[in-house]
Scaffold this motif. Structure first.
Motif, PDB file in Angstrom:
ATOM      1  N   LEU A  40       0.817  -1.209   0.000  1.00 28.90           N
ATOM      2  CA  LEU A  40       0.000   0.000   0.000  1.00 28.90           C
ATOM      3  C   LEU A  40       0.853   1.262   0.000  1.00 28.90           C
ATOM      4  O   LEU A  40       0.622   2.201  -0.771  1.00 28.90           O
ATOM      5  N   TYR A  41       1.879   1.307   0.832  1.00 28.26           N
ATOM      6  CA  TYR A  41       2.670   2.541   0.959  1.00 28.26           C
ATOM      7  C   TYR A  41       4.160   2.282   1.040  1.00 28.26           C
ATOM      8  O   TYR A  41       4.949   3.221   1.198  1.00 28.26           O
ATOM      9  N   ARG A  42       4.615   1.062   0.949  1.00 28.43           N
ATOM     10  CA  ARG A  42       6.051   0.801   1.100  1.00 28.43           C
ATOM     11  C   ARG A  42       6.854   1.483  -0.015  1.00 28.43           C
ATOM     12  O   ARG A  42       7.828   2.228   0.242  1.00 28.43           O
ATOM     13  N   THR A  43       6.468   1.272  -1.263  1.00 28.52           N
ATOM     14  CA  THR A  43       7.187   1.891  -2.385  1.00 28.52           C
ATOM     15  C   THR A  43       7.025   3.408  -2.392  1.00 28.52           C
ATOM     16  O   THR A  43       7.958   4.149  -2.761  1.00 28.52           O
ATOM     17  N   LYS A  44       5.875   3.894  -1.975  1.00 31.26           N
ATOM     18  CA  LYS A  44       5.652   5.345  -1.943  1.00 31.26           C
ATOM     19  C   LYS A  44       6.573   6.015  -0.931  1.00 31.26           C
ATOM     20  O   LYS A  44       7.152   7.093  -1.200  1.00 31.26           O
ATOM     21  N   LEU A  45       6.719   5.403   0.245  1.00 28.95           N
ATOM     22  CA  LEU A  45       7.636   5.973   1.240  1.00 28.95           C
ATOM     23  C   LEU A  45       9.080   5.855   0.771  1.00 28.95           C
ATOM     24  O   LEU A  45       9.911   6.744   1.074  1.00 28.95           O
ATOM     25  N   TRP A  46       9.365   4.793   0.080  1.00 26.98           N
ATOM     26  CA  TRP A  46      10.720   4.619  -0.455  1.00 26.98           C
ATOM     27  C   TRP A  46      11.041   5.740  -1.455  1.00 26.98           C
ATOM     28  O   TRP A  46      12.127   6.340  -1.422  1.00 26.98           O
ATOM     29  N   GLN A  47      10.099   6.029  -2.360  1.00 28.70           N
ATOM     30  CA  GLN A  47      10.307   7.073  -3.361  1.00 28.70           C
ATOM     31  C   GLN A  47      10.359   8.457  -2.725  1.00 28.70           C
ATOM     32  O   GLN A  47      11.171   9.309  -3.122  1.00 28.70           O
ATOM     33  N   ASP A  48       9.533   8.688  -1.709  1.00 33.42           N
ATOM     34  CA  ASP A  48       9.553   9.996  -1.045  1.00 33.42           C
ATOM     35  C   ASP A  48      10.870  10.205  -0.314  1.00 33.42           C
ATOM     36  O   ASP A  48      11.401  11.342  -0.282  1.00 33.42           O
ATOM     37  N   GLY A  49      11.420   9.171   0.270  1.00 32.12           N
ATOM     38  CA  GLY A  49      12.737   9.296   0.892  1.00 32.12           C
ATOM     39  C   GLY A  49      13.819   9.560  -0.123  1.00 32.12           C
ATOM     40  O   GLY A  49      14.791  10.304   0.150  1.00 32.12           O
ATOM     41  N   LYS A 152      12.802  10.357  11.578  1.00 31.28           N
ATOM     42  CA  LYS A 152      12.405  11.753  11.353  1.00 31.28           C
ATOM     43  C   LYS A 152      10.903  11.917  11.515  1.00 31.28           C
ATOM     44  O   LYS A 152      10.150  10.923  11.561  1.00 31.28           O
ATOM     45  N   SER A 153      10.486  13.122  11.579  1.00 29.71           N
ATOM     46  CA  SER A 153       9.056  13.432  11.681  1.00 29.71           C
ATOM     47  C   SER A 153       8.385  13.232  10.319  1.00 29.71           C
ATOM     48  O   SER A 153       9.011  13.419   9.256  1.00 29.71           O
ATOM     49  N   CYS A 154       7.141  12.885  10.373  1.00 35.19           N
ATOM     50  CA  CYS A 154       6.390  12.655   9.129  1.00 35.19           C
ATOM     51  C   CYS A 154       6.117  13.961   8.377  1.00 35.19           C
ATOM     52  O   CYS A 154       5.663  13.931   7.214  1.00 35.19           O
ATOM     53  N   SER A 155       6.368  15.084   8.983  1.00 38.43           N
ATOM     54  CA  SER A 155       6.112  16.374   8.319  1.00 38.43           C
ATOM     55  C   SER A 155       7.155  16.712   7.270  1.00 38.43           C
ATOM     56  O   SER A 155       6.985  17.687   6.513  1.00 38.43           O
ATOM     57  N   VAL A 156       8.252  15.953   7.187  1.00 36.82           N
ATOM     58  CA  VAL A 156       9.309  16.249   6.235  1.00 36.82           C
ATOM     59  C   VAL A 156       8.998  15.694   4.846  1.00 36.82           C
ATOM     60  O   VAL A 156       9.802  15.892   3.918  1.00 36.82           O
ATOM     61  N   THR A 157       7.895  14.990   4.722  1.00 30.87           N
ATOM     62  CA  THR A 157       7.556  14.391   3.429  1.00 30.87           C
ATOM     63  C   THR A 157       7.301  15.486   2.386  1.00 30.87           C
ATOM     64  O   THR A 157       6.716  16.532   2.690  1.00 30.87           O
ATOM     65  N   LYS A 158       7.752  15.232   1.141  1.00 27.33           N
ATOM     66  CA  LYS A 158       7.460  16.161   0.050  1.00 27.33           C
ATOM     67  C   LYS A 158       6.007  16.050  -0.388  1.00 27.33           C
ATOM     68  O   LYS A 158       5.376  17.057  -0.711  1.00 27.33           O
ATOM     69  N   ASN A 159       5.512  14.820  -0.422  1.00 28.47           N
ATOM     70  CA  ASN A 159       4.118  14.577  -0.779  1.00 28.47           C
ATOM     71  C   ASN A 159       3.307  14.508   0.514  1.00 28.47           C
ATOM     72  O   ASN A 159       3.401  13.524   1.249  1.00 28.47           O
ATOM     73  N   LYS A 160       2.556  15.573   0.796  1.00 27.93           N
ATOM     74  CA  LYS A 160       1.848  15.643   2.065  1.00 27.93           C
ATOM     75  C   LYS A 160       0.739  14.579   2.182  1.00 27.93           C
ATOM     76  O   LYS A 160       0.264  14.328   3.281  1.00 27.93           O
ATOM     77  N   SER A 161       0.351  13.974   1.093  1.00 25.67           N
ATOM     78  CA  SER A 161      -0.655  12.897   1.176  1.00 25.67           C
ATOM     79  C   SER A 161      -0.099  11.617   1.790  1.00 25.67           C
ATOM     80  O   SER A 161      -0.857  10.701   2.126  1.00 25.67           O
ATOM     81  N   LEU A 162       1.226  11.576   1.936  1.00 24.32           N
ATOM     82  CA  LEU A 162       1.858  10.379   2.519  1.00 24.32           C
ATOM     83  C   LEU A 162       2.065  10.503   4.024  1.00 24.32           C
ATOM     84  O   LEU A 162       2.674   9.611   4.622  1.00 24.32           O
ATOM     85  N   VAL A 163       1.599  11.578   4.630  1.00 27.61           N
ATOM     86  CA  VAL A 163       1.780  11.749   6.078  1.00 27.61           C
ATOM     87  C   VAL A 163       1.057  10.646   6.854  1.00 27.61           C
ATOM     88  O   VAL A 163       1.589  10.078   7.827  1.00 27.61           O
ATOM     89  N   GLY A 164      -0.151  10.303   6.434  1.00 29.22           N
ATOM     90  CA  GLY A 164      -0.892   9.233   7.110  1.00 29.22           C
ATOM     91  C   GLY A 164      -0.209   7.886   6.977  1.00 29.22           C
ATOM     92  O   GLY A 164      -0.136   7.106   7.934  1.00 29.22           O
TER      93      GLY A 164
END
Length: 334
Positions: A40-49, A152-164
């Motif tokens: 669901l979000y593993r690859t998305k978090l990987w790309q955002d990092g 790190k805090s979840c607020s550092v994400t570039k894509n704010k839809s990935l905070v959840g």
């Protein structure tokens, strides 16, 4: 001597407290890992990092394959850890239900608990290690510790839809570490309960002594004069008299009818002449007759003339004829 105890100590409440801590964690892990499966979000978090420069990019494997270079997906971003977490969460729920019922039924000793929770500790240690592993496949952006969504805090994400999704991944790792801690407490508590206390050793010794005394009463005979238990009791075997002559129903019948204590054929083979067979009288009472039977009135009248009081239902017993048993044969085959 008992080296391992079969009872928990000091009482049942610590186990119930641990079950109360484990139950919500198991449900939470089952929900979080089930939601994250399969990807669901593993690859998305990987790309955002990768966009933030925290770790490698998911496309690193494609560039390595195009350039014929060996590549291994980092453990923290692999499909294996996602499926593995789902499996151990389902297994944890099953073990929780089974061990709770077994503990209530007093069939879950500390020794078995040590084995079960040692297995769970190993499984969750692997999960924590994979979730917090590093990513050094990209030399330009190495990640030498846990992934960015943990450190790190979840607020550092570039894509704010990935905070959840970042918060869910962070909660999954925290719940996994908490479950591992609960299982370590389980293991320590069960290992401590395996070694009996002084009171339990005394209870075990008393139980064994009472059991030994119970079996001693069955294995020995008490002397009425001294009160000591010596020897073994002789069983009351029917048919043995004096441990010499076996008494069978046929032998007992011959002795009762003939008035002798030995077999009738023994005198025949030991004496030069044949003994006379004993005679006896067998009598059987006559059945009672009713006043309506034939001859009842005549018999009552004869009793009255003879000066006897008539008794209804009773009649004089006639003498039975003598019965003769022939002697045994003169010759016999050995």
């Amino acid at each position: 001597m008992y080296f391992l105890s079969r009872r928990w100590k000091p009482n049942k409440w610590p186990f119930y407290i641990l079950v109360g801590l484990e139950s919500p964690l198991t449900v939470a892990l089952l929900a979080l890992f089930g939601i994250a499966s399969p990807n669901l979000y593993r690859t998305k978090l990987w790309q955002d990092g990768a966009d933030n420069g925290f770790n490698s990019s998911p496309s690193t494997g494609l560039y390595a394959a195009a350039n014929y270079r060996p590549y291994t997906t980092p453990k923290v971003w692999s499909q294996f850890i996602t499926d593995y977490n789902v499996v151990i969460s389902v297994l944890s729920m099953f073990i929780l239900l089974v061990k709770s019922v077994m503990y209530i039924l007093h069939v879950f000793p500390p020794v078995l608990s040590v084995l079960v929770h040692a297995l769970l500790i190993a499984l969750y240690t692997v999960s924590v290690d994979y979730q917090s592993s590093s990513d050094t496949t990209d030399p330009k952006h190495p990640q030498r510790g846990p992934p960015w969504y943990i450190t790190k805090s979840c607020s550092v994400t570039k894509n704010k839809s990935l905070v959840g999704y970042c918060e869910q991944a962070k909660a999954s790792f925290a719940a996994t570490c908490a479950m591992l801690g609960v299982f370590i407490i389980y293991f320590g508590f069960a290992l401590w309960s395996c070694f009996p206390s002084k009171q339990q050793r005394a209870e075990y010794a008393e139980t064994r002594r009472l059991k030994a005394e119970k079996w001693t009463k069955f294995e020995s005979v008490e002397d009425p004069t001294t009160g000591e238990h010596t020897g073994y009791p002789m069983p009351d075997t029917p048919g043995v008299q004096g441990s010499l002559n076996p008494m069978t129903p046929r032998t007992q019948a011959f002795n009762t009818l003939g008035g002798t204590k030995d077999l009738p054929l023994r005198n025949h083979f030991s004496a030069p002449r044949l003994p006379n067979s004993p005679t006896f009288t067998m009598t059987s009472p006559e059945q009672q007759r009713s006043p309506l039977s034939l001859g009842f009135i005549d018999r009552v009248g004869s009793d009255v003339q003879a000066g006897k009081s008539p008794e209804i239902g009773h009649s004089p017993v006639p003498a039975a004829p003598h019965m003769y048993f022939p002697p045994p044969p003169k010759t016999s085959k050995k």
